[in-house]
Write a protein that holds these residues in place. Structure first.
Motif, PDB file in Angstrom:
ATOM      1  N   VAL A 162       0.862  -1.175   0.000  1.00  0.00           N
ATOM      2  CA  VAL A 162       0.000   0.000   0.000  1.00  0.00           C
ATOM      3  C   VAL A 162       0.897   1.223   0.000  1.00  0.00           C
ATOM      4  CG1 VAL A 162      -1.752   1.297   1.247  1.00  0.00           C
ATOM      5  CG2 VAL A 162      -1.840  -1.195   1.217  1.00  0.00           C
ATOM      6  N   GLY A 163       0.694   2.115  -0.975  1.00  0.00           N
ATOM      7  CA  GLY A 163       1.575   3.258  -1.134  1.00  0.00           C
ATOM      8  C   GLY A 163       0.906   4.572  -0.807  1.00  0.00           C
ATOM      9  N   ARG A 164       0.984   5.520  -1.725  1.00  0.00           N
ATOM     10  CA  ARG A 164       0.470   6.873  -1.490  1.00  0.00           C
ATOM     11  C   ARG A 164      -1.012   6.845  -1.151  1.00  0.00           C
ATOM     12  NH1 ARG A 164       2.150   7.628  -6.539  1.00  0.00           N
ATOM     13  NH2 ARG A 164       0.203   8.666  -7.155  1.00  0.00           N
ATOM     14  N   ASP A 165      -1.375   7.693  -0.215  1.00  0.00           N
ATOM     15  CA  ASP A 165      -2.775   7.845   0.192  1.00  0.00           C
ATOM     16  C   ASP A 165      -3.122   9.311  -0.028  1.00  0.00           C
ATOM     17  OD1 ASP A 165      -5.204   6.900   1.175  1.00  0.00           O
ATOM     18  OD2 ASP A 165      -4.734   7.531   3.207  1.00  0.00           O
ATOM     19  N   GLU A 166      -3.823   9.596  -1.114  1.00  0.00           N
ATOM     20  CA  GLU A 166      -4.044  10.979  -1.520  1.00  0.00           C
ATOM     21  C   GLU A 166      -5.487  11.417  -1.275  1.00  0.00           C
ATOM     22  OE1 GLU A 166      -2.902  11.382  -5.580  1.00  0.00           O
ATOM     23  OE2 GLU A 166      -0.775  11.520  -5.103  1.00  0.00           O
ATOM     24  N   TRP A 167      -5.624  12.568  -0.657  1.00  0.00           N
ATOM     25  CA  TRP A 167      -6.919  13.216  -0.487  1.00  0.00           C
ATOM     26  C   TRP A 167      -6.956  14.413  -1.425  1.00  0.00           C
ATOM     27  CZ3 TRP A 167     -10.859  11.930   3.084  1.00  0.00           C
ATOM     28  CH2 TRP A 167     -10.556  10.871   3.948  1.00  0.00           C
ATOM     29  N   HIS A 559       7.109  17.997 -10.824  1.00  0.00           N
ATOM     30  CA  HIS A 559       8.126  17.380  -9.977  1.00  0.00           C
ATOM     31  C   HIS A 559       7.904  15.869  -9.865  1.00  0.00           C
ATOM     32  CE1 HIS A 559       8.955  21.430  -7.759  1.00  0.00           C
ATOM     33  NE2 HIS A 559       9.647  21.317  -8.875  1.00  0.00           N
ATOM     34  N   ARG A 560       6.659  15.470  -9.654  1.00  0.00           N
ATOM     35  CA  ARG A 560       6.379  14.043  -9.449  1.00  0.00           C
ATOM     36  C   ARG A 560       6.728  13.237 -10.703  1.00  0.00           C
ATOM     37  NH1 ARG A 560       0.657  12.316  -7.070  1.00  0.00           N
ATOM     38  NH2 ARG A 560       1.518  13.545  -5.368  1.00  0.00           N
ATOM     39  N   GLN A 591       2.338  21.298  -1.123  1.00  0.00           N
ATOM     40  CA  GLN A 591       2.005  20.668  -2.393  1.00  0.00           C
ATOM     41  C   GLN A 591       3.244  20.506  -3.258  1.00  0.00           C
ATOM     42  OE1 GLN A 591      -0.558  19.267  -3.695  1.00  0.00           O
ATOM     43  NE2 GLN A 591      -2.269  19.806  -2.415  1.00  0.00           N
ATOM     44  N   ALA A 592       4.052  21.550  -3.359  1.00  0.00           N
ATOM     45  CA  ALA A 592       5.217  21.502  -4.232  1.00  0.00           C
ATOM     46  C   ALA A 592       6.282  20.548  -3.696  1.00  0.00           C
ATOM     47  CB  ALA A 592       5.788  22.905  -4.407  1.00  0.00           C
ATOM     48  N   CYS A 593       6.627  20.693  -2.438  1.00  0.00           N
ATOM     49  CA  CYS A 593       7.692  19.868  -1.876  1.00  0.00           C
ATOM     50  C   CYS A 593       7.236  18.428  -1.660  1.00  0.00           C
ATOM     51  CB  CYS A 593       8.171  20.454  -0.553  1.00  0.00           C
ATOM     52  SG  CYS A 593       8.856  22.119  -0.717  1.00  0.00           S
ATOM     53  N   HIS A 597       9.111  14.839  -1.633  1.00  0.00           N
ATOM     54  CA  HIS A 597       9.333  14.493  -0.225  1.00  0.00           C
ATOM     55  C   HIS A 597       7.973  14.190   0.407  1.00  0.00           C
ATOM     56  CE1 HIS A 597      13.406  15.962  -0.845  1.00  0.00           C
ATOM     57  NE2 HIS A 597      12.881  17.068  -1.336  1.00  0.00           N
ATOM     58  N   VAL A 598       7.530  12.947   0.280  1.00  0.00           N
ATOM     59  CA  VAL A 598       6.160  12.584   0.643  1.00  0.00           C
ATOM     60  C   VAL A 598       5.876  12.858   2.109  1.00  0.00           C
ATOM     61  CG1 VAL A 598       4.483  10.702   0.681  1.00  0.00           C
ATOM     62  CG2 VAL A 598       6.154  10.856  -1.176  1.00  0.00           C
ATOM     63  N   GLN A 599       6.839  12.650   2.944  1.00  0.00           N
ATOM     64  CA  GLN A 599       6.624  12.818   4.379  1.00  0.00           C
ATOM     65  C   GLN A 599       7.158  14.144   4.893  1.00  0.00           C
ATOM     66  OE1 GLN A 599       4.805  10.753   6.165  1.00  0.00           O
ATOM     67  NE2 GLN A 599       4.488   9.482   4.354  1.00  0.00           N
TER      68      GLN A 599
END
Length: 641
Positions: A162-167, A559-560, A591-593, A597-599
């Motif tokens: 289970v990876g990214r959890d996006e809202w 960036h992503r 949002q940008a960083c 840098h997910v965390q």
């Protein structure tokens, strides 16, 4: 700003492409803004035609979402019934398909896009008891369907996590969408698998064959947003705190949320269009068969009809000397060319603030034939009935059900002056003039129009007028026109700017904060050949729409994609390659960083993610004001000035 739809007698001033207004010494063409001798995206004038193959739940589909019939062919591995994506959600019952995918025998094609999707709605829902449903966080059920029941169960799912959890905000009324991604499966990490394309005649004989590797496609992994494996829940309110176990249902969305689990495999944008094949000289029916080396026993079938060029019906329009459609019908060619004729300003030189800018759009094929009569664009029913000469409109269910990031959003946006364009943060209202002010363009045919009385039979106008504000700043303004076309297997997107002057004759240009895209995006991979089809010369124009997560926040998206790409070989800590000014790097935000840098900062600023865009601070806010302008991140190389 009020929009008037008028029928105007235009004194035509044809404004050509950006090179007529801005002198660019590094035009996208030499070392690469597209090879001049062989430009594979120049349609009938090119060395080969780009081919898009789309499939949904085992059935070939057209880009408008309608399933393709096998015709009279006996294809045991092809479903007898298919799902029509355009009939809404949850998915309707399958029925016998009737559409045909036409290709041109004798034409040279190359595979530009291969996309296959399997999805289920409403299956992985909370338990029946209200108390248990409140704490539903079970990823086992969707993961089990993905690995053991989906059409892609033969893939090697070893290592899946289970990876990214996006809202993401679903609307501006506090409704959210939560998408949880499954990542790191063995097949996702592969880069040496291959796709063998075969053209098979009606008797089952292979008439031509070619093999592509995954490395032959620019967009070949999940970082681009095309390939995705995920579970999505739409209709929630925000969590109350980090890792909130309670699922908060939005009562205004409906009786219950929408649940969707999806596996989408999508490769796009060939890096080697010279790897092409000639469509066999056949008539009647046949099949394009694609066999993935990771699913050798489950080939993907695309029934086709071979339509010789001389048999094409005369459905396009011959143009007059002013580039306007006449009543004379001619056969259509490949490609998409967009033209805009802008009415002469009252003083003959430039528009005055408060004046009305009137313009006419004309959609043409690559041979200079009109796709529509001069008085109007095709209706939605003509588009859905394959009677629009390939011109395409926004298709809600191709976006939401098929998760098609190239969804047909044909329309325009008027902005200016160019020197003031920049990414906006924390507001829907940019500091420059924009019509419309939302992140979305003004659609030629709005998404809800087909569902209104007679809406699907209304012919959108080709003539428009925009009132400039009384305080419009002097400079060069742009009409960005976005169009899509699907014809004989070719699927194209175009985004072209057309310019006019306001308040002065002297042209102005973009701020020059970002650029250098042509260093990597050259030749076949020029930006004009990718996604929306906007030339690198106008890359700063991307910010006029990509202002928030509705359409994709520009810094987050760029960036992503690049930081996750296996083909981006530059230093990922060197910001000077794309950022031309130091100022453009000193607007860090969650949002940008967070795109890399997910965390970043953990959950310290958790609430900012869910603040409305109009409010400040929010996740788009300028963190530099607090810290990072004083102490820029040491691990990044920033421009010196």
């Amino acid at each position: 700003m009020k929009l008037h739809q008028k029928i105007l007698l235009l004194s035509v001033v044809a404004l050509a492409s950006g090179c007529d207004v801005f002198m660019t010494t590094d035009a996208e063409g030499t070392r690469g803004r597209g090879a001049k001798a062989f430009d594979p995206y120049s349609s009938s004038a090119s060395g080969a035609i780009s081919l898009s193959l789309l499939q949904f739940k085992g059935c070939a589909i057209l880009p408008n979402g309608l399933p393709v019939s096998p015709g009279s062919l006996s294809l045991p591995d092809y479903p007898a019934e298919c799902i029509n994506l355009t009939e809404g959600q949850p998915l309707p019952a399958p029925s016998e398909p009737t559409e045909r995918l036409n290709v041109t025998p004798g034409a040279l094609y190359f595979l530009r896009e291969f996309t296959a999707v399997d999805t289920v709605f409403g299956r992985h829902t909370p338990p029946a008891t209200p108390e248990a449903a409140k704490y539903y966080e079970d990823w086992h059920a969707p993961a089990s369907w993905i690995r053991k029941q989906s059409l892609f169960k033969a893939l090697d799912w070893t290592g899946m996590t289970v990876g990214r959890d996006e809202w993401r905000a679903y609307n501006n009324r506090g409704t959210f969408q939560r998408e949880t991604y499954f990542e790191n499966a063995s097949w996702m990490l592969s880069d040496d698998d291959s796709f063998t394309l075969e053209v098979v005649d009606a008797s089952g004989v292979v008439r031509t064959s070619i093999t592509y590797t995954r490395r032959d496609f620019l967009a070949e992994n999940s970082t681009t947003g095309r390939t995705r494996v995920s579970r999505t829940i739409v209709g929630l309110t925000r969590p109350e705190f980090p890792n909130d176990p309670v699922m908060h249902v939005d009562p205004d969305y409906g009786p219950e949320p929408t649940y969707q689990t999806t596996v989408k495999i999508s490769l796009a944008n060939s890096t080697n269009p010279f790897k092409s094949f000639r469509m066999p000289q056949l008539t009647g029916e046949g099949v394009i068969r694609v066999t993935w080396s990771l699913m050798k026993d489950k080939p993907f079938l695309f029934p086709v009809t071979f339509v010789p060029e001389q048999d094409r019906l005369a459905t396009c329009f011959k143009l007059d000397a002013d580039g306007l459609a006449t009543s004379e019908r001619v056969p259509c060619g490949f490609g998409l060319t967009q033209k805009v004729n802008i009415a002469r300003p009252q003083n003959g030189k430039y528009f005055i603030p408060g004046e009305t800018v009137a313009f006419r759009v004309s959609m043409q094929d690559g041979d200079g034939n009109g796709l529509h009569p001069r008085e109007g664009l095709p209706t939605f029913n003509e588009y859905m009935g394959d009677q629009s000469n390939g011109f395409a409109y926004f298709n809600e269910f191709m976006l939401t059900t098929y998760r098609d990031v190239s969804s047909s959003e044909s329309g325009f946006k008027v902005v200016g002056p160019l020197q003031d364009l920049k990414a906006t943060y924390g507001t829907y209202q940019p500091p420059y003039f924009a019509y419309p002010q939302t992140s979305e363009p003004f659609y030629f045919l709005y998404p809800n129009a087909p569902y209104l009385p007679r809406g699907a039979d209304v012919m959108p106008p080709t003539q428009w007028s925009i009132n400039l504000p009384e305080n419009a700043k002097p400079g060069t303004y742009a009409i960005y026109v976005k169009g899509h076309r699907n014809f004989m297997g070719e699927r194209l997107n175009r985004l072209d700017p057309f310019f006019f002057q306001v308040g002065q004759e002297q042209p102005t240009t973009y701020p020059g904060r970002v650029g250098n895209c042509q260093i990597c995006h050259n030749g076949v991979n020029s930006l004009s050949n990718l996604h929306h089809g906007l030339s690198v010369d106008h890359v700063e124009g991307c910010t006029v729409c990509h202002t928030d997560e509705t359409v994709g926040f520009m810094p987050d998206s760029i960036h992503r994609i690049h930081m996750g790409s296996r083909k981006y070989e530059k230093s990922k800590s060197d910001c000077t390659l794309c950022h031309l000014t130091r100022e453009s790097t000193l607007r860090p935000s969650l949002q940008a960083c967070g795109s890399c840098h997910v965390q970043v900062h953990g959950t310290e600023y958790f609430d900012l993610k869910f603040e409305k865009l109009q409010n400040t601070p929010n996740s788009y806010g300028n963190c530099a004001q607090a810290c990072h302008a004083v102490t820029p991140p040491a691990q990044h190389i920033l421009p010196s000035h």
